[in-house]
Design a protein around this motif. Structure first.
Motif, PDB file in Angstrom:
ATOM      1  N   ARG A   1       0.857  -1.096  -0.117  1.00 26.17           N
ATOM      2  CA  ARG A   1       0.039  -0.058   0.062  1.00 26.17           C
ATOM      3  C   ARG A   1       0.945   1.292   0.061  1.00 26.17           C
ATOM      4  O   ARG A   1       0.468   2.355  -0.419  1.00 26.17           O
ATOM      5  N   SER A   2       2.258   1.203   0.462  1.00 28.17           N
ATOM      6  CA  SER A   2       3.025   2.313   0.564  1.00 28.17           C
ATOM      7  C   SER A   2       3.847   2.379  -0.901  1.00 28.17           C
ATOM      8  O   SER A   2       4.902   3.170  -0.866  1.00 28.17           O
ATOM      9  N   SER A   3       3.180   2.235  -2.119  1.00 28.63           N
ATOM     10  CA  SER A   3       3.835   2.239  -3.368  1.00 28.63           C
ATOM     11  C   SER A   3       3.037   2.844  -4.171  1.00 28.63           C
ATOM     12  O   SER A   3       3.043   2.584  -5.306  1.00 28.63           O
ATOM     13  N   PRO A   4       2.442   3.973  -3.953  1.00 24.55           N
ATOM     14  CA  PRO A   4       1.650   4.841  -4.806  1.00 24.55           C
ATOM     15  C   PRO A   4       2.367   5.412  -5.988  1.00 24.55           C
ATOM     16  O   PRO A   4       3.453   5.792  -5.903  1.00 24.55           O
ATOM     17  N   CYS A   5       1.803   5.099  -7.081  1.00 24.56           N
ATOM     18  CA  CYS A   5       2.633   5.666  -8.436  1.00 24.56           C
ATOM     19  C   CYS A   5       1.754   6.694  -9.237  1.00 24.56           C
ATOM     20  O   CYS A   5       2.214   7.279 -10.228  1.00 24.56           O
ATOM     21  N   ALA A   6       0.657   6.896  -8.642  1.00 22.39           N
ATOM     22  CA  ALA A   6      -0.350   7.856  -9.463  1.00 22.39           C
ATOM     23  C   ALA A   6      -1.490   8.319  -8.415  1.00 22.39           C
ATOM     24  O   ALA A   6      -1.757   7.496  -7.528  1.00 22.39           O
ATOM     25  N   ILE A   7      -1.928   9.547  -8.392  1.00 21.19           N
ATOM     26  CA  ILE A   7      -3.198  10.066  -7.779  1.00 21.19           C
ATOM     27  C   ILE A   7      -3.918  10.768  -8.628  1.00 21.19           C
ATOM     28  O   ILE A   7      -3.350  11.732  -9.368  1.00 21.19           O
ATOM     29  N   GLY A   8      -5.312  10.609  -8.663  1.00 23.62           N
ATOM     30  CA  GLY A   8      -6.149  11.393  -9.368  1.00 23.62           C
ATOM     31  C   GLY A   8      -7.245  12.083  -8.226  1.00 23.62           C
ATOM     32  O   GLY A   8      -7.481  11.440  -7.230  1.00 23.62           O
ATOM     33  N   LEU A   9      -7.567  13.451  -8.444  1.00 23.22           N
ATOM     34  CA  LEU A   9      -8.283  13.989  -7.809  1.00 23.22           C
ATOM     35  C   LEU A   9      -9.457  14.767  -8.647  1.00 23.22           C
ATOM     36  O   LEU A   9      -9.086  15.293  -9.749  1.00 23.22           O
ATOM     37  N   ALA A  10     -10.697  14.684  -7.981  1.00 20.97           N
ATOM     38  CA  ALA A  10     -11.811  15.398  -9.023  1.00 20.97           C
ATOM     39  C   ALA A  10     -12.316  16.350  -7.743  1.00 20.97           C
ATOM     40  O   ALA A  10     -12.902  15.861  -6.841  1.00 20.97           O
ATOM     41  N   TRP A  11     -12.376  17.748  -8.118  1.00 15.98           N
ATOM     42  CA  TRP A  11     -13.050  18.666  -7.151  1.00 15.98           C
ATOM     43  C   TRP A  11     -14.387  18.737  -7.531  1.00 15.98           C
ATOM     44  O   TRP A  11     -14.649  18.963  -8.508  1.00 15.98           O
ATOM     45  N   ILE A  12     -15.212  18.900  -6.524  1.00 20.75           N
ATOM     46  CA  ILE A  12     -16.615  19.061  -6.665  1.00 20.75           C
ATOM     47  C   ILE A  12     -16.974  20.514  -5.921  1.00 20.75           C
ATOM     48  O   ILE A  12     -16.687  20.834  -4.712  1.00 20.75           O
ATOM     49  N   GLU A  13     -17.560  21.477  -6.752  1.00 21.61           N
ATOM     50  CA  GLU A  13     -18.180  22.790  -6.099  1.00 21.61           C
ATOM     51  C   GLU A  13     -19.484  22.931  -6.641  1.00 21.61           C
ATOM     52  O   GLU A  13     -19.810  22.823  -7.627  1.00 21.61           O
TER      53      GLU A  13
END
Length: 202
Positions: free
Chosen positions: A15-27
């Motif tokens: 679990r300590s091996s992230p190779c990417a993060i995606g984020l989607a912001w909502i307003e």
């Protein structure tokens, strides 16, 4: 308070091996921004199974920042937000385990699991998997792309808001009998719901 959907992809079984993060912001009930950030894992060990799932290879991340630098850029925006993730137990554990690896304090936020949201909103669905829920909702996306998965997660949450006639994503726990999870600087509590107590169906 902002709402953001997050999704991690990992390089291997750790679990300590992230190779990417995606984020989607909502307003105001609308997805306003979608981001993708590559992350260079600490040991750069990629498993063939993980590559087959998300298609990210060592060459894609060799020039990317490691997790501390990526988190530093995002932390001020995430802290205090309502964070949502599909199978939040996985994504929150990636956050925790990677912070622990680097000796970083956890960012602080409340979070919701959209697997549990979907199961409680549409109990007849045979599966809580992201692609199955999005097929039901008519949401098109590329599965296992971190930014696309974050977008899909946000879309599920917004659909649940409409279905339950809620005013905001933060109202969903009260509508659905859920309890939001919480990540604190050095501890966490899990997101729970009646559907989660009945056990997984995917």
């Amino acid at each position: 308070m902002p709402v953001v959907a997050i999704d991690f992809e990992t390089a291997n079984e750790q679990r300590s091996s992230p190779c990417a993060i995606g984020l989607a912001w909502i307003e105001d009930g609308v997805i306003t921004q979608v981001e993708h950030h590559y992350i260079r894992p600490a040991d750069m060990r990629f498993s063939g199974w993980n590559i087959a799932v998300h298609g990210i290879r060592p060459g894609d991340v060799e020039d990317a920042d490691e997790f501390p630098a990526v988190l530093s850029r995002l932390k001020a925006r995430i802290e205090g937000a309502t964070v949502i993730a599909h199978n939040a137990a996985f994504d929150i554990s990636v956050m925790r385990r990677t912070c622990e690896l680097y000796g970083l304090p956890f960012p602080e936020f409340d979070y919701l699991c959209t697997v549990q949201v979907a199961r409680n909103t549409w109990p007849a669905l045979p599966s809580g998997k992201l692609n199955a829920v999005c097929d039901f909702l008519g949401v098109a996306f590329k599965h296992h792309d971190a930014a696309q998965d974050a977008f899909a997660c946000a879309s599920v949450a917004l659909a649940a808001v409409r279905e339950t006639r809620s005013s905001h994503i933060r109202d969903l726990p009260a509508k659905l009998g859920m309890v939001a999870g919480r990540l604190n600087v050095n501890s966490y509590t899990t997101c729970s719901s009646p559907a989660a107590r009945r056990g997984p169906r995917n």
